[in-house]
Design an enzyme around this catalytic site. Sequence first.
Site, PDB file in Angstrom:
ATOM      1  N   LYS A 149     -11.853  -3.279   3.782  1.00 43.91           N
ATOM      2  CA  LYS A 149     -11.671  -3.617   2.370  1.00 43.91           C
ATOM      3  C   LYS A 149     -12.964  -3.523   1.571  1.00 43.91           C
ATOM      4  O   LYS A 149     -12.948  -3.252   0.369  1.00 43.91           O
ATOM      5  CB  LYS A 149     -11.094  -5.026   2.241  1.00 43.91           C
ATOM      6  CG  LYS A 149      -9.664  -5.173   2.755  1.00 43.91           C
ATOM      7  CD  LYS A 149      -8.655  -4.470   1.865  1.00 43.91           C
ATOM      8  CE  LYS A 149      -7.214  -4.742   2.288  1.00 43.91           C
ATOM      9  NZ  LYS A 149      -6.250  -3.918   1.532  1.00 43.91           N
ATOM     10  N   GLU A 208      -6.142  -9.958  -5.997  1.00 43.78           N
ATOM     11  CA  GLU A 208      -5.082 -10.571  -5.215  1.00 43.78           C
ATOM     12  C   GLU A 208      -5.496 -10.474  -3.756  1.00 43.78           C
ATOM     13  O   GLU A 208      -6.297  -9.624  -3.389  1.00 43.78           O
ATOM     14  CB  GLU A 208      -3.773  -9.802  -5.418  1.00 43.78           C
ATOM     15  CG  GLU A 208      -3.620  -8.517  -4.575  1.00 43.78           C
ATOM     16  CD  GLU A 208      -4.612  -7.411  -4.927  1.00 43.78           C
ATOM     17  OE1 GLU A 208      -5.182  -7.453  -6.035  1.00 43.78           O
ATOM     18  OE2 GLU A 208      -4.828  -6.507  -4.086  1.00 43.78           O
ATOM     19  N   SER A 244      -8.711  -1.544  11.407  1.00 42.11           N
ATOM     20  CA  SER A 244      -9.095  -1.801  10.010  1.00 42.11           C
ATOM     21  C   SER A 244      -9.785  -3.134   9.801  1.00 42.11           C
ATOM     22  O   SER A 244     -10.487  -3.322   8.812  1.00 42.11           O
ATOM     23  CB  SER A 244      -7.856  -1.711   9.117  1.00 42.11           C
ATOM     24  OG  SER A 244      -6.846  -2.575   9.596  1.00 42.11           O
TER      25      SER A 244
END
Lengths: 438, 275
Positions: free
Chosen positions: A98, A120, A390
């Site tokens: 991210k 969010e 990830s």
Amino acid sequence: MSAPAEETQKYRDHEGPYFGSFGGRWMPESLVAALDEVERTFREAKADPAFIAEFQRLSRDYTGRPSLLTEVTRFAAEAGPARMFLKREDLNHTGSHKINNVLGQALLAQRMGKTRLIAETGAGQHGVATATAAALMGMECVVYMGSADTKRQALNVARMRLLGAEVVPVDHGAQTLKDAINEALRDWVASVENTHYLLGTVAGPHPFPEMVRWFHQIIGEEAREQILSMEGRLPDAVAACVGGGSNAMGLFHGFLDDPEVALYGFEAGGDGVETGRHASAITLGRSGVLHGARSYLMQDEDGQTVDSHSISAGLDYPSVGPEHAYLAETGRATYEPVTDAECMASFEMLCRTEGIIPAIESAHALAGAARLSRSWGEAGEGKIIIINLSGRGDKDVETAAEWFRLLPGQKNDPVAETDTAENGADGPSPAPETGVQA
Amino acid sequence: MSTTTAADKHPATSASKTARAIEAARSQGRAAFVGYLPAGYPDKATSIAAAIELARNGADVIEIGVPYSDPVMDGPVIQQATTEVLARGFRLPEVFEIVEAVVEATDAAVLVMTYYNLIDRMGAEEFASRLAAAGGAGAITPDLIPDEAGEWIAATDRHGLDRVFLTAPSSSPERVEKIVAASRGFVYGVSVMGVTGARDQVSDAAERVVAAAKSAGAERVCVGLGVSTRSHVEEIGRYADGVIVGTALVTALRDGGPSAVAALTAELTGAGASR
């Protein structure tokens, strides 16, 4: 809306607003000017060597890029015939992919003169990354998080608060990621003058799907270079989990125009797609509009959004990025559901065989890749799968402990039976409420 | 995509029910009053009764809001109301029944206000056809911009329905032009950057929004978001063709039922004394 014919050859660098019949801007007019400003700033920044240099510097010196490509021989051997390599986005600063998108968009926000970031978050990874970038760049930060998710990811709430962000639990709707997005959009409509909405995935209105992909495409580019230098050839398949789909899009992008590389996206199958309790929007295959994009959407006969379900907060989203919808429709990528149970079996297997605790989101990709390897049978010998790891699983240890009943006092514990026999009787602390099965 | 239609070239004062209602108010020297209530809140019969009270007490145009799972343009009061309606098992066809009942009982132009996925799922043609059959005047679509509205524009043209797009304080002159050209009935001027909800003051942006839409050729501009008192209505009525009230009416319905809606509407429209 755009002609698909010429796109059969080239998928890379597809610009918005449309991906086949998907994408667009299904948004209140109030936000269109802001979206135009973001798009304009993004296009200018991409062409500005100073911006690129700053993004690369942060990616290297702050995130720790390039991330490793690690072959996992023990995991692969237990899974099936194929060889497996993990793209180690879990080793990035903040513990997931991210951060790539967050740093890029935070730089854009500064370029636009915005002083406040809102975001969010589902699992909390994107919220933590946004709070991190805000701290680094001296910006105000508000993170919206469904209150169901604040409970199952309590540690990430604390991390965001430590980083100086305000975390706002969202109590309405399903109290998960989709409701957090609704609330962030309501904030943005009223605050757009000084605020950038740092959307965390390749969904939402144009230009977010294209822009977020661009900030993540480094994942696929690095993986492609690394496998070529390690093995002298491209992989047979790449695999990633898909909620909104940012880590998958980042990895896929490096291989989109290599037709010999199969692309696999694994959606959250929850209790199984047949139960209705899942988050497999592509598998379900109903087109609709939500949060600014036309894509596949979990919805009832009237068009009301159906609540999604997954053990993984980060995949618990009833739609998916429009470019994934397009790749599914054209057949370039294959999307399959992975149930909570399959996911957790692979989660445990990676911990045990490789000493790597994956994020539960990423464990969906591990399980899907293991299934793929098995499906190849003998033909899979020597084949290579790259799996996007990830995120790391520190945030999920509590959920996993509950799933596997590893905590003191959990008497039905199949994994730690001996522990229970020895310690269970006087185990003082009952298992905490995680809300996982709720 | 072309947003210029036959209807734009021949402003459909006679074809548009909403335009007729607004023009009728104008001929009385006042701005039209547009009242919003959610379909089926708190139940179907009461929501019909409340909408009829709106019309009896001076509303020229009635907006029936369609409950939706993800109402990003709505503040807490309307969210809470529509969430309750959904929780009791509301199904979309109920909207057409409510519209039909209100149309039969009143002279007001009755529009629905709906997020677009509900139209999309049913199909723009089917939705427009059923709305027209119910006697509805058209629809306001808060999350649909003209750029994405090709199917909806075609369907509303086929069924002679009004389609109301929103214009915002942030809209560029080019966008305002596009919005005005695509709209029929009226253009919805968003008074403030924000979501629905009662506010103490009407933003001074509202007057600029109306002026921008008028200079782009809009014949009728109604202003909404945050309007909750008679003085707001009077203030906006000086420069706009209509005034839209939602949250304040929903609060009245929640707390006092249709009679409270009647009283508030009479107060807001100034009809209390004369009717």
